[in-house]
Scaffold this motif. Structure first.
Motif, PDB file in Angstrom:
ATOM      1  N   LEU A 122     -13.697 -23.860  17.354  1.00 46.67           N
ATOM      2  CA  LEU A 122     -13.845 -25.163  16.340  1.00 46.67           C
ATOM      3  C   LEU A 122     -13.594 -24.849  14.849  1.00 46.67           C
ATOM      4  N   TRP A 123     -14.253 -23.881  14.562  1.00 50.06           N
ATOM      5  CA  TRP A 123     -13.979 -23.396  13.214  1.00 50.06           C
ATOM      6  C   TRP A 123     -12.514 -23.384  12.693  1.00 50.06           C
ATOM      7  N   LEU A 124     -11.916 -22.546  13.384  1.00 45.61           N
ATOM      8  CA  LEU A 124     -10.473 -22.333  12.981  1.00 45.61           C
ATOM      9  C   LEU A 124      -9.635 -23.480  13.347  1.00 45.61           C
ATOM     10  N   GLY A 125      -9.862 -24.308  14.302  1.00 45.74           N
ATOM     11  CA  GLY A 125      -9.281 -25.445  14.597  1.00 45.74           C
ATOM     12  C   GLY A 125      -9.603 -26.478  13.279  1.00 45.74           C
ATOM     13  N   TYR A 126     -10.570 -26.607  12.965  1.00 43.66           N
ATOM     14  CA  TYR A 126     -10.854 -27.589  11.772  1.00 43.66           C
ATOM     15  C   TYR A 126     -10.019 -27.190  10.479  1.00 43.66           C
ATOM     16  N   LEU A 127     -10.122 -25.895  10.397  1.00 44.36           N
ATOM     17  CA  LEU A 127      -9.335 -25.316   9.109  1.00 44.36           C
ATOM     18  C   LEU A 127      -7.918 -25.575   9.156  1.00 44.36           C
ATOM     19  N   VAL A 128      -7.357 -25.533  10.354  1.00 38.93           N
ATOM     20  CA  VAL A 128      -5.995 -25.863  10.706  1.00 38.93           C
ATOM     21  C   VAL A 128      -5.795 -27.536  10.425  1.00 38.93           C
ATOM     22  N   LEU A 129      -6.558 -28.071  10.837  1.00 44.14           N
ATOM     23  CA  LEU A 129      -6.494 -29.639  10.791  1.00 44.14           C
ATOM     24  C   LEU A 129      -6.488 -29.833   9.046  1.00 44.14           C
ATOM     25  N   ARG A 130      -7.385 -29.134   8.525  1.00 44.12           N
ATOM     26  CA  ARG A 130      -7.735 -29.474   7.285  1.00 44.12           C
ATOM     27  C   ARG A 130      -6.598 -29.118   6.193  1.00 44.12           C
ATOM     28  N   THR A 131      -6.123 -27.760   6.720  1.00 50.04           N
ATOM     29  CA  THR A 131      -5.004 -27.133   5.759  1.00 50.04           C
ATOM     30  C   THR A 131      -3.463 -27.638   6.363  1.00 50.04           C
ATOM     31  N   GLY A 132      -3.334 -27.950   7.591  1.00 49.07           N
ATOM     32  CA  GLY A 132      -2.054 -28.166   7.855  1.00 49.07           C
ATOM     33  C   GLY A 132      -1.354 -27.007   8.077  1.00 49.07           C
ATOM     34  N   SER A 133      -1.995 -25.735   8.463  1.00 50.48           N
ATOM     35  CA  SER A 133      -1.539 -24.591   8.573  1.00 50.48           C
ATOM     36  C   SER A 133      -2.038 -23.608   9.613  1.00 50.48           C
ATOM     37  N   LEU A 134      -1.256 -22.694  10.163  1.00 55.87           N
ATOM     38  CA  LEU A 134      -1.911 -21.928  11.215  1.00 55.87           C
ATOM     39  C   LEU A 134      -1.868 -20.749  10.601  1.00 55.87           C
ATOM     40  N   ARG A 135      -1.540 -20.448   9.245  1.00 53.90           N
ATOM     41  CA  ARG A 135      -1.502 -19.175   8.442  1.00 53.90           C
ATOM     42  C   ARG A 135      -3.147 -18.789   8.458  1.00 53.90           C
ATOM     43  N   ILE A 136      -3.895 -19.713   8.116  1.00 52.82           N
ATOM     44  CA  ILE A 136      -5.535 -19.790   7.879  1.00 52.82           C
ATOM     45  C   ILE A 136      -6.290 -19.001   8.990  1.00 52.82           C
ATOM     46  N   SER A 137      -5.622 -19.784  10.158  1.00 49.14           N
ATOM     47  CA  SER A 137      -6.496 -19.698  11.397  1.00 49.14           C
ATOM     48  C   SER A 137      -5.833 -18.087  11.749  1.00 49.14           C
ATOM     49  N   MET A 138      -4.721 -17.578  11.641  1.00 47.97           N
ATOM     50  CA  MET A 138      -4.247 -16.147  12.080  1.00 47.97           C
ATOM     51  C   MET A 138      -4.709 -15.211  11.390  1.00 47.97           C
ATOM     52  N   VAL A 139      -5.195 -15.316  10.028  1.00 49.22           N
ATOM     53  CA  VAL A 139      -5.619 -14.337   9.312  1.00 49.22           C
ATOM     54  C   VAL A 139      -7.053 -14.126   9.626  1.00 49.22           C
ATOM     55  N   LEU A 140      -7.705 -15.439   9.747  1.00 52.93           N
ATOM     56  CA  LEU A 140      -9.126 -15.217   9.761  1.00 52.93           C
ATOM     57  C   LEU A 140      -9.526 -14.731  11.386  1.00 52.93           C
ATOM     58  N   HIS A 141      -8.641 -15.155  12.295  1.00 56.43           N
ATOM     59  CA  HIS A 141      -8.796 -14.416  13.522  1.00 56.43           C
ATOM     60  C   HIS A 141      -8.382 -13.083  13.539  1.00 56.43           C
ATOM     61  N   ALA A 142      -7.570 -12.691  12.937  1.00 61.02           N
ATOM     62  CA  ALA A 142      -7.239 -11.151  12.816  1.00 61.02           C
ATOM     63  C   ALA A 142      -8.307 -10.651  12.338  1.00 61.02           C
ATOM     64  N   CYS A 143      -9.028 -11.170  10.917  1.00 58.79           N
ATOM     65  CA  CYS A 143     -10.135 -10.230  10.606  1.00 58.79           C
ATOM     66  C   CYS A 143     -11.385  -9.978  11.443  1.00 58.79           C
ATOM     67  N   ILE A 144     -11.684 -11.164  12.293  1.00 59.46           N
ATOM     68  CA  ILE A 144     -12.621 -11.172  13.222  1.00 59.46           C
ATOM     69  C   ILE A 144     -12.283  -9.987  14.301  1.00 59.46           C
ATOM     70  N   ASN A 145     -11.108  -9.943  14.783  1.00 61.22           N
ATOM     71  CA  ASN A 145     -10.672  -9.057  15.838  1.00 61.22           C
ATOM     72  C   ASN A 145     -10.623  -7.597  15.227  1.00 61.22           C
ATOM     73  N   PHE A 146     -10.140  -7.407  14.019  1.00 59.39           N
ATOM     74  CA  PHE A 146     -10.209  -6.229  13.361  1.00 59.39           C
ATOM     75  C   PHE A 146     -11.572  -5.622  13.130  1.00 59.39           C
ATOM     76  N   SER A 147     -12.385  -6.594  12.696  1.00 57.60           N
ATOM     77  CA  SER A 147     -13.978  -6.191  12.757  1.00 57.60           C
ATOM     78  C   SER A 147     -14.702  -5.780  14.108  1.00 57.60           C
ATOM     79  N   ALA A 148     -14.363  -6.641  14.994  1.00 53.61           N
ATOM     80  CA  ALA A 148     -14.505  -6.293  16.453  1.00 53.61           C
ATOM     81  C   ALA A 148     -14.241  -4.740  16.629  1.00 53.61           C
TER      82      ALA A 148
END
Length: 186
Positions: A122-148
């Protein structure tokens, strides 16, 4: 392709402010996941996790992080927040966001991880809708997975007492910076 996979530039400041918010949402999802796991255990269902074992060599560690924090963020974001969500937008942004997030949660094939992945979706999708870009969701998804991945390695390395302290510091830091960043973004 450009409509299905929007890849516009996003200001670095916005991405940096979204990192703590994403980790705060991740922590909320983890708490919910822990509660759900306890409830399932109480009714006799033993949840299983499909965790990959922690690597013991440098090449193994590098491959581990590529398979955890590089490839999934790219391919999952293109699939769920890109192709799927963008194609569903004709039915409304809310519908597209909800359906893509539900499917993202179910994609993780684990009743314990599904609500966590749904919340982050929901959060990543909201950001993609808000910014019009997958870049932000890719970076944030990578941060979460790296942290895990880092937490998995720490879990295999440190004692239970040390992990409690590390987890508490992690939790406090991300909750406070996440709330502060969210207020700044608003």
């Amino acid at each position: 392709w450009k409509a299905a996979v929007p890849f516009r530039p996003v200001p670095a400041g916005k991405v940096l402010l979204c990192i703590p918010v994403t980790f705060s949402i991740s922590i909320i999802g983890s708490i919910f996941t822990s509660i759900l796991s306890i409830l399932f255990t109480l009714i006799g269902y033993q949840p299983v996790s499909s965790d990959v074992s922690v690597p013991m060599t440098v090449p193994g560690t590098i491959l581990y992080f590529i398979m955890l924090a590089v490839l999934p963020p790219i391919f999952e974001e293109i699939a769920f927040r890109g192709i799927l969500m963008q194609s569903l937008r004709r039915f409304g942004d809310g519908f597209a966001l909800l359906v893509s997030s539900i499917l993202f949660g179910l994609f993780h094939l684990n009743m314990i991880q599904a609500p966590y992945a749904f919340l982050l979706g929901l959060w990543l999708g909201y950001l993609v809708l808000r910014t019009g870009s997958l870049r932000i969701s890719m970076v944030l998804h990578a941060c979460i997975n790296f942290s895990a991945g880092v937490m998995s390695i720490l879990t295999a390395t440190f004692s239970e007492q040390a992990l409690i302290v590390i987890s508490l510091v992690y939790l406090i830091f991300w909750i406070f910076t996440g709330v502060g960043s969210l207020l700044f973004l608003i």
